[in-house]
Scaffold this active site. Structure first.
Site, PDB file in Angstrom:
ATOM      1  CG  ASP A 101     -29.241   5.850 -11.266  1.00 40.24           C
ATOM      2  OD1 ASP A 101     -29.777   4.832 -10.321  1.00 40.24           O
ATOM      3  OD2 ASP A 101     -28.415   5.960 -11.562  1.00 40.24           O
ATOM      4  CE  LYS A 151     -25.710  14.512 -13.871  1.00 40.09           C
ATOM      5  NZ  LYS A 151     -25.360  13.112 -13.625  1.00 40.09           N
ATOM      6  CG  ASP A 153     -30.389  10.679  -6.755  1.00 38.10           C
ATOM      7  OD1 ASP A 153     -29.333  10.072  -6.889  1.00 38.10           O
ATOM      8  OD2 ASP A 153     -30.320  12.044  -7.278  1.00 38.10           O
TER       9      ASP A 153
END
Lengths: 1380, 357
Positions: free
Chosen positions: A902, A971, A1142
């Site tokens: 990732d 986050k 991603d």
DNA sequence: TAGGTAATTAGGGATATAAGTACTAGTCAAGAA
DNA sequence: CCCGTGACTACAGACAATATCCCTAATTACCTG
């Protein structure tokens, strides 16, 4: 009205320049890759050892090859697009096109011809030609069937062009169509004559026959040869494939026209082939055969396994044979392994046989895929029927299975639909009856509805409604609008598929294959050869059906839905409130009702509670809509915007949002062959083969059947919610409101868990159906280029459960490195992903015991896996790891597990690379480091520090949140910060995170989220300065573009004229931001009116969204590019590759190679200066555009401009609009650019606002000076504040002069119950602390605001790109934690 | 007693600007006409001097409240208002009314009324629902969007007979925007019959007391509400020139009905549900609109109330509505719950969201 | 049979709907005085 | 022309208010010479 000549000159898109032609070599690299972790040096030498990208010339050298919509009015070049967008008939256009298509397919040629003539006026030449050829083809076929000749079709071709179409000639394709049809004439002699005649007509138009043979798939070799000999066409005019030298072998099947059959050819062929297949399969050794070729499984939702058996049975009965269903289909035995170990077992055989079996397997799957796509609806229906008949056989009429209802409904509906058809026919025939309201509607949707057979319409409707129920958000209901549109769309898709099937071989009707040749294959290889040939016959022509307009979909859908509601009944039982007796009654299974939300009516469809309950409980077998299932064979490669993925369903390359603009750009890029790399990348994703992880499936299945809560699976809720008792009638409204709130909360909970259970049920069912099957996910892209798997519900992009259920089909020996990677993968899934690799491996090594335990006793062991943040995937790894470690030679272990890599904050990685920002690069692992850097942890640490400080200073909120700010809380806000999230948005994000944290008082959530959001912003502001500079630049560009006007703007098109932001990704994909303000209108349907946007119309752009969306979209288009580039390279290097935006996946053994590739791809992508290139693209794309620039009103220039406007206004006799200025300024610039000195002189004489300003003046110097904005406190907010922070209760008490009594406290508390008054929870002191945070923010910006100026249209220019830092992206090559 | 005839111009400009911003409430400012209205209402027969209380919400300019208070002489006149400026203004304007007590709270909030009762700011007698309660008179200025909402809640209370209406039938005098008043006032025969007017009609008697009656520049009568003239009570004409923000205002007199026996046979929540849903299709015959009540409703009601199936929702009489309510109450298959749970809270369904990093 | 007029209808735009405003503040755009 | 008011609030996958009134345009029906 446009003449044929001008139609011909119209071009949709102008090619600006075509300088370089890209080439690429697709030679896979076979470099071996060094693999050892102790070896810190990167696997690849950055300079010499690059993986082979095969000279993928990623785009940046391609400047000058952009797709640019040319809208130069003065050249008289009206691109088709602008014409169709702005045509006053635009609304009619899409309607007419789909209507013609529907009428043709429906065989209503008279009407079709009439509408075709009408359509001529409003369609583009390309559209029209396609429509007319379609008409010609179908008409000729019909005539051939009826009369054996095609003379009428030919005479229409000869005459109609002049009579009806203003002399627009037919294109060569039309002639080919007729020629091919003529070749089918039974009377060969007459056929030759007709061929001759057609060719003679053709030669009146053109001299060379070359074009005739250029249409792939229309003419077979033999047809072509016949035409050549009949018409004596010189060999030189033929393409190679039709020349004598390339004659194919004689076919094994004879092609006979079988007018009686309307069965699609592929189906007929496969059925005929079944004997051959049977023969092939019978020769497979028993050990392999046992793996499931013949075995019947009790559960067969979709018909895959039905097909397994029916393949065998067809030869005898010519009808699908139903499998025998065993007992209830629960329990563990269901997880049959199918072909799971096919390869392993095959490997025991000699090599030559292996190849043969593999090929047999391939062909077998291809056949099943065809049947799956062609017959899945029927197979679902058969299943209903079977269950229903079982019920009858039992003699017990109580319904035990949903399917029994479904079959009843299916039958009753079919009858109703047949009546509806009859009514439509009656109306179509009745010429002079004046159509009333409902009749008119029938006439409108009738032609579309009739395109499918009644039984198919009904099956689709039922399946689609059930699916919507399960996944449509509301538990017991769905939006009517969504339902009718979805059903309508589904019907259209089925129609499209049917048409594709019908046209698959030369579009010339059904054939009866010669069975004799197939049923007695002499030997194995001959049988194979036969099967192979037949499969090649299935070549499907590229054909794209017009999309039905939404109002048509809504009308068609609502007709079916209302028929469904009319006939579908369920028996329900309830207690009579009067007699207290049980009463049973037959009620509609679905009701049309309404809800109010915010005072607005919402139409909803609700399934009856009892029935809904069934759906979430019963296995979802046979209610799965088979339209977009995973595939059994490799998806068709993408070859155009409309072709790829499924073989018989139209799935578009790009998911556009009803935006013709997007489609036009895409088509043009496709036409120019710009999308080869995109196709290739998507094909790699599609080629990844998957299989259900049957061990995980078994565990999941067991848990599911227990109906208990487990991880994210909610417990099976009782059908009826237990509500708290209603308060007495005269209770306080507060009590009443609280009760209502509590009830609604319960309803919502029940709703979410219901729909979650439905969703999981659905996923499980798909999984069950595909167990033991090799499956593929065709992919397409969103408008930014991000790839998505097309099959919904179960795919690797889904949640943890979906991912845990899936593994690669192919197994690869993992090797030492692979074993390590698998451990790291497990650590990551357990949330231990911030440490260096060695520690992660250690993390797993320390827990091997737990891992073995989880693998051996997933449910009755210590359940280590369940504690992981991604439990199901962790379980899958546990299984795999245990197997590997226990195998005699772990490094030889063949693993199918995908291992993920990732990106660590991928967005910021791209930002850092764009800006050459060394500091940023280090924060997101672009810079090699000993340990992975984690920006989220960094921010959350910094925020925690600030919170601790504030808490120490006595801030009450800070005290509550001290030590509670974890990475997860910040986050999302950190990530979205560089995408332009606002304070409000970040606050909402943080709030939703805080809700999941225990130990935070309810009333502190809100103020806490606000407080933390401010802190996050404060920390991040200084942290991502490089990214913010670029983000601001993006925003400014988008703002200017979206407010700019093209040079040909006029007063009429000024609304639509504003410009969308368009750019090209380095892979050549044009990205068009679709954000516009759609105008919607009400469409009356059978059920209600629905409110939908008019898709064919051009809507004004929404500058706000254009601006806000550009930074994230651009970055996402880059990560999409990076992904596709990596996919492409992985494909060429022979790796299996899958991706979730991603997160890149491959076999454990290949992780090192993949990492090297993806890093190289990233370097490749960012080697050039992308931002500068983007600026250059914008400058080129928006050349000549003007945008409003605000100049200082008090300046002398502004005064002059205003004076000029006054003059100009007098001249015009009306108010001057900005578009007038655009026009006049454009004219001036054109004159100035002219080569004619006279014109140049004329241009210099012209006075425009821009000439007043001066072309060379620095516009920045004209900006109005910053103004001090007075802070006006809102009246409303001051009104909302309680007096001095007092509650209303206290205010009243004080006003009345009552002293606080002893029982005061309790009274006031109870009075405030339920009312959230945060003011109280904060003492005045604490509130000040919050203020202090705000004050620390730079105040100047807030108060000094750009003053308002005088808007003047100036040429669109872009600000200078922020200076690029000195970080060299090549350093990335050594960064091990870049993706990890 | 000082009579201040107060035109719009007499209001201090500071107050004026404060009113304009976000307040949105209009108010009638012609004191003399207010007095006339109060006289016409003849409140004295019900509300004896010094034996009742007035609860006034959103006084705005306070002209109406002053006139009302002066001519009825309540024992106490509580005014709920949140504007700072009002208090300064009120101090000089109503200095001579000792029983008037403004409280700075938001009259929109329910708990305000709870507190008022708790502290005895108002202390109405608890009486049976068989006639107008003579101890409390509610008045107010519901002339904005929020006010209409509040009116709906007050009307809902007349149905539940809870909250303020728990004390007996409490009379209410409300200033409304003419359009809103019209909506509540619609008579049975009006095509535009709606949810609110049905609720109002079922549980109260409403009379227009004062009504805008404007003339335009040509001297023609501007047709505003057309129905009062046909009503028994001739409303007093007022002009929008005399209102704050020059708006069309109407004063309504809402008198809750004495409790009827059928009220015990129905559930008010169901009643509200039935009315709300039937009025989604106001012009459809009941046989159609009844389907919105739930699955199978059309069969059940067709069986139980065949005589109503052809009637139009908007033309049902009170008695017919009551029939429907009663029937609904006895329906075995009525829906499990009657809430319109919006799907707006589509929020984080944890496992459904796909996980992107 | 042509043409003109009356009558009807289709279609588009405007408006009302429900009823505890969920929370809140900065920014940008359409709209009105 | 300026200013107060209203909508929106990172992006994507995955889009969605509806009934009714009233007026106008358009079409049909009808009538007449």
């Amino acid at each position: 009205m446009l003449s044929a000549a001008s139609r011909g000159s119209r071009r949709c898109v102008a090619v600006v320049a075509s300088t370089s032609r890209r080439t690429f070599i697709s030679k896979p690299s076979n470099r071996s890759i060094v693999s050892s972790f102790s070896d810190i040096t990167p696997p690849f030498d950055p300079v010499s050892d690059a993986p082979n990208f095969g000279k993928v010339n990623i785009g940046l050298q391609r400047a000058g090859k952009l797709v640019i919509m040319n809208e130069l009015l003065d050249d008289g070049e009206h691109p088709d697009m602008t014409l169709t967008m702005r045509n006053q008939f635009a609304r009619n256009r899409v309607h007419l096109i789909s209507l013609v298509d529907a009428l043709i397919s429906g065989g209503n040629f008279t009407r079709a011809r009439k509408v075709l003539v009408e359509a001529y006026e409003v369609t583009t030449q390309e559209e029209f030609t396609r429509l007319r050829n379609d008409y010609l083809q179908e008409y000729a076929l019909k005539e051939l069937k009826d009369t054996g000749t095609i003379s009428q079709a030919l005479s229409w071709l000869v005459t109609s062009s002049l009579e009806d179409f203003k002399g627009l000639p037919f294109d060569p394709r039309a002639f080919v169509i007729l020629l091919a049809t003529a070749c089918r004439m039974q009377d060969r002699l007459r056929g030759d004559n007709v061929i001759h005649e057609i060719y003679a007509e053709y030669t009146k138009q053109r001299t060379s026959a070359t074009e005739l043979f250029g249409y792939e798939g229309l003419l077979s070799y033999h047809d072509a040869r016949r035409i050549v000999s009949v018409c004596m066409i010189p060999e030189a005019q033929l393409p190679r494939s039709f020349q004598l030298s390339s004659a194919p072998p004689a076919p094994d099947i004879t092609r006979e026209l079988d007018p009686s059959s309307d069965e699609p050819l592929s189906v007929a062929l496969v059925k005929a082939q079944s004997e051959a297949v049977k023969n092939i399969l019978s020769q497979i050794p028993a050990s392999v055969q046992k793996t499931g070729f013949e075995e019947l499984n009790p559960v067969d939702s979709i018909g895959i396994k039905l097909l397994r058996s029916s393949l065998k049975g067809i030869a005898e009965s010519e009808k699908p044979v139903l499998p025998v269903y065993g007992k209830a289909d629960k329990g563990e035995s269901e997880a049959d392994d199918g072909f799971l170990n096919f390869e392993a077992q095959l490997s025991l055989l000699p090599e030559d046989q292996q190849a043969q079996y593999r090929e047999a397997f391939e062909i077998y799957n291809q056949q099943r895929q065809r049947l799956l796509e062609a017959l899945a609806l029927e197979s679902a229906r058969e299943r209903w029927k079977y269950d229903y008949e079982q019920m009858l056989a039992r003699g017990d009429m109580s319904v035990t299975n949903v399917n029994e209802y479904l079959w009843e409904w299916q039958q009753a509906m079919t009858q109703q639909v047949e009546q509806e058809f009859a009514e439509i026919d009656r109306l179509l025939d009745a010429k002079n009856e004046k159509p009333s309201g409902s009749a008119r509607r029938r006439l409108r949707y009738g032609p579309y509805l009739k395109l499918l057979k009644p039984d198919k319409l009904c099956t689709i409707t039922i399946l689609e409604l059930l699916r919507l129920h399960a996944t449509g958000g509301l538990a017991d209901g769905m939006r009517t609008a969504r339902a009718v549109l979805t059903v309508g769309r589904s019907i259209q898709m089925e129609y499209n598929s049917e048409q594709l099937l019908r046209r698959e071989v030369s579009g010339l009707g059904a054939y009866k294959p010669n069975k004799a040749a197939l049923q007695n294959p002499q030997d194995f290889s001959r049988a194979l050869a036969n099967a192979k040939r037949l499969n090649e016959e299935f070549k499907v022509l590229d054909s794209w059906k017009p999309e039905w307009p939404d109002d048509i979909k809504a009308e068609v859908g609502s007709t079916m839905v209302s028929i469904f509601m009319h006939v579908a009944k369920v028996a329900v039982t309830a207690t009579d409130p009067v007699t207290s007796k049980e009463v049973t009654s037959l009620v509609p299974a679905m009701t049309h009702s309404y809800q109010y939300s915010n005072g607005m009516k919402l139409g909803i469809l609700k399934f009856h509670r009892d029935f809904a309950d069934r759906i979430s409980k019963d296995p979802a077998n046979s209610i799965i809509n088979p339209q977009f299932l995973p595939m059994l064979v490799q998806p068709k490669s993408w070859t155009s915007w409309a072709s790829g993925g499924y073989h018989f369903s139209n799935a578009p390359l790009m998911r556009t949002k009803h935006s013709i603009e997007q489609q036009e750009y895409l088509k043009e890029a496709c036409r120019r062959n710009d999308l080869q790399h995109v196709y290739e990348g998507l094909d790699v994703l599609g080629k990844a083969s998957w299989v259900i992880n049957s061990r995980v499936f078994r565990v999941l299945s067991k848990v599911w059947n227990s109906e208990k809560e487990f991880l994210e699976i909610p417990a099976k809720a009782p059908a009826k919610i237990e509500f708290p008792p209603e308060p007495p009638k005269d209770a306080d409204p507060v009590a009443r409101r609280d009760w209502a709130r509590a009830c609604k909360l319960l309803i919502m909970d029940a709703r979410t868990s219901h729909s979650q259970r439905c969703d999981i049920n659905y996923k499980l069912e798909i999984g069950r159906a595909f167990i033991g099957e090799r499956m593929y996910f065709p992919h397409n892209i969103d408008f930014r280029g991000r790839a998505y798997a097309i099959p919904p519900h179960l795919n690797h992009l889904g949640n943890d459960m979906c991912r845990g259920l899936l593994m690669f089909w192919e197994a690869k020996s993992i090797g030492q490195r692979g074993l390590q990677w698998m451990k790291i993968h497990l650590a990551n899934l357990c949330g231990f992903d911030k440490a260096d690799f060695q520690s992660r491996v250690q993390f797993v090594d320390d827990r091997l015991d737990d891992i073995f335990d989880s693998a051996d006793h997933p449910l009755d062991g210590r359940r280590f896996w369940m504690e992981a943040p991604d439990p199901w995937q962790a379980l899958a790894v546990c299984f795999e790891l245990a197997d590997a470690l226990r195998s005699p030679e772990p490094t030889e272990f063949k693993s199918r597990l995908p291992v993920h890599q990732d990106g660590t904050c991928n967005g910021l990685q791209h930002y850092a690379a764009l800006g050459g920002d060394a500091e940023g690069a280090a924060q997101v692992n672009l810079e090699p480091g000993e340990r992975p850097a984690d920006i989220y942890t960094y921010v959350s640490d910094r925020v925690s520090e600030l919170v601790a400080q504030d808490a120490a200073n006595g801030n009450a909120i800070a005290k509550i949140f001290e030590g509670k700010v974890k990475r997860k809380v910040v986050k999302q806000s950190v990530m979205t910060n560089v995408y332009g999230v606002t304070y409000v948005g970040a606050r909402a994000q943080i709030l939703s995170q805080l809700k999941d944290i225990d130990g935070i008082p309810e009333e502190a959530l809100w103020s806490g989220a606000a407080y933390l959001a401010k802190l996050v912003f404060k920390v991040v502001r200084n942290l991502f300065s490089g990214a913010h500079l670029i983000q601001d630049w993006f925003g400014e560009c988008a703002k200017r573009i979206s407010k700019s006007f093209p040079p040909n703007t006029t007063a009429e098109n000024v609304k639509e004229g504003m410009t969308a932001v368009v750019w090209t990704t380095p892979l050549g994909l044009p990205v068009v931001q679709p954000y516009r303000n759609p105008t919607r209108k009400q469409v009356t349907t059978n059920l209600q009116t629905v409110y939908i946007s008019e898709p064919s119309e051009m809507h004004p752009v929404n500058p706000r969204k254009q601006q806000a969306g550009f930074p994230p979209n651009y970055i996402h288009s880059l990560d999409a590019t990076h992904m596709l580039l990596s996919a492409l390279a992985c494909g060429r290097n022979g790796l299996t590759f899958a991706a979730v935006h991603d997160s890149y996946w491959t076999h454990a053994a290949d992780v090192d190679r993949m990492n090297a590739i993806l890093r190289d791809a990233f370097i490749k992508l960012h080697e050039g200066d992308l931002v500068t290139k983007l600026k250059e693209e914008f400058e080129q794309r928006y050349k000549g555009y003007m945008y409003p620039f605000e100049i200082n009103r008090t300046s002398a220039v502004a005064k002059k401009v205003m004076e000029w406007r006054r003059q100009f206004r007098k001249k015009l006799g009306r108010a001057v609009q900005l578009c007038d200025e655009v026009r006049i300024e454009t004219k001036r610039r054109r004159l100035l650019d002219s080569s004619d000195p006279l014109k140049r002189a004329e241009g210099e004489k012209m006075i425009t606002p821009m000439s007043i300003i001066g072309d060379d003046t620095d516009l920045e110097s004209l900006r109005p000076p910053p103004m001090k904005v007075k802070l006006t406190p809102r009246q409303l907010s001051s009104e909302n504040e309680e007096l001095g922070g007092l509650t209303s209760d206290e205010v009243i008490r004080k006003t009345l002069g009552i002293e606080k009594t002893t029982d005061e406290l309790s009274v006031s508390e109870s009075a405030d119950d339920g009312e959230m008054e945060f003011d109280e929870s904060l003492s005045g002191e604490d509130a000040d602390e919050v203020e202090s945070v705000i004050e620390e923010m730079p105040v100047q910006e807030a108060i000094l605001k750009q003053g308002r100026g005088l808007p003047v249209m100036v040429p669109l220019t872009f600000p200078e790109v922020p200076p690029k830092g000195d970080f060299d992206v090549k350093k990335l090559k050594n960064s091990l934690y870049f993706f990890s | 007693m000082s009579k201040i005839a107060l035109g719009a111009g007499a209001i201090p400009s500071s107050f004026k600007s404060a009113l304009k911003r976000g307040y949105e409430r209009s108010s009638y400012t012609n004191y003399d006409r207010c007095v006339e209205i109060v006289k016409k209402l003849d409140l004295g027969t019900t509300f004896k001097k010094n034996e009742f209380e007035i609860l006034e919400i959103y006084p705005c300019t306070g002209v109406w409240g002053r006139a009302l208070s002066q001519y009825t002489n309540p024992s106490r006149h509580i005014v709920l208002e949140r504007l700072d400026n009002y208090f300064a203004w009120n101090e000089q304007y109503n200095a001579d009314i000792p029983w008037m007590l403004p409280i700075k709270v938001d009259a929109y909030k329910w708990k305000v009324y709870t507190s008022l009762l708790k502290y005895g700011a108002i202390s109405p007698k608890k009486l049976p629902h068989d006639g107008i309660n003579p101890s409390l008179l509610v008045t107010g200025n519901l002339t904005n969007k929020q006010g209409l909402q509040l009116l709906g809640q007050f009307l809902s209370c007349t149905a539940y007979r809870n909250w303020l209406q728990a004390y007996g039938c409490v009379r209410m005098l409300f200033w409304l925007r003419a359009v809103d008043a019209q909506r509540v006032m619609l008579s049975l025969h009006d095509k535009k019959m709606n949810r609110l007017s049905t609720l109002a009609r079922l549980f109260s008697e409403i009379k227009p007391i004062a009504c805008v009656h404007n003339t335009d520049s040509k001297g023609d009568v501007v047709p505003v509400p057309d129905l009062w003239s046909t009503r028994s009570s001739q409303p007093i004409d007022i002009s929008s020139e005399d209102t704050y923000l020059k708006s069309d205002l109407v004063l309504l007199d809402i008198q809750p009905r004495a409790k009827e026996s059928w009220e015990d046979e129905v559930n008010i929540l169901e009643l509200e549900y039935v009315i709300r849903n039937l009025f989604i299709l106001p012009t459809a015959p009941l046989s159609t609109s009844i389907t919105t009540l739930g699955s199978g409703a059309e069969y059940y009601f067709a069986e139980k109330l065949p005589q109503l199936m052809d009637k139009i929702t908007a033309k049902l009489t009170n008695e017919e509505f009551v029939l429907v309510f009663k029937t609904f109450n006895k329906w075995p298959f009525k829906p499990d719950h009657l809430f319109d749970v919006g799907n707006d809270v589509d929020a984080n369904t944890p496992s459904m969201i796909t996980e992107f990093s």
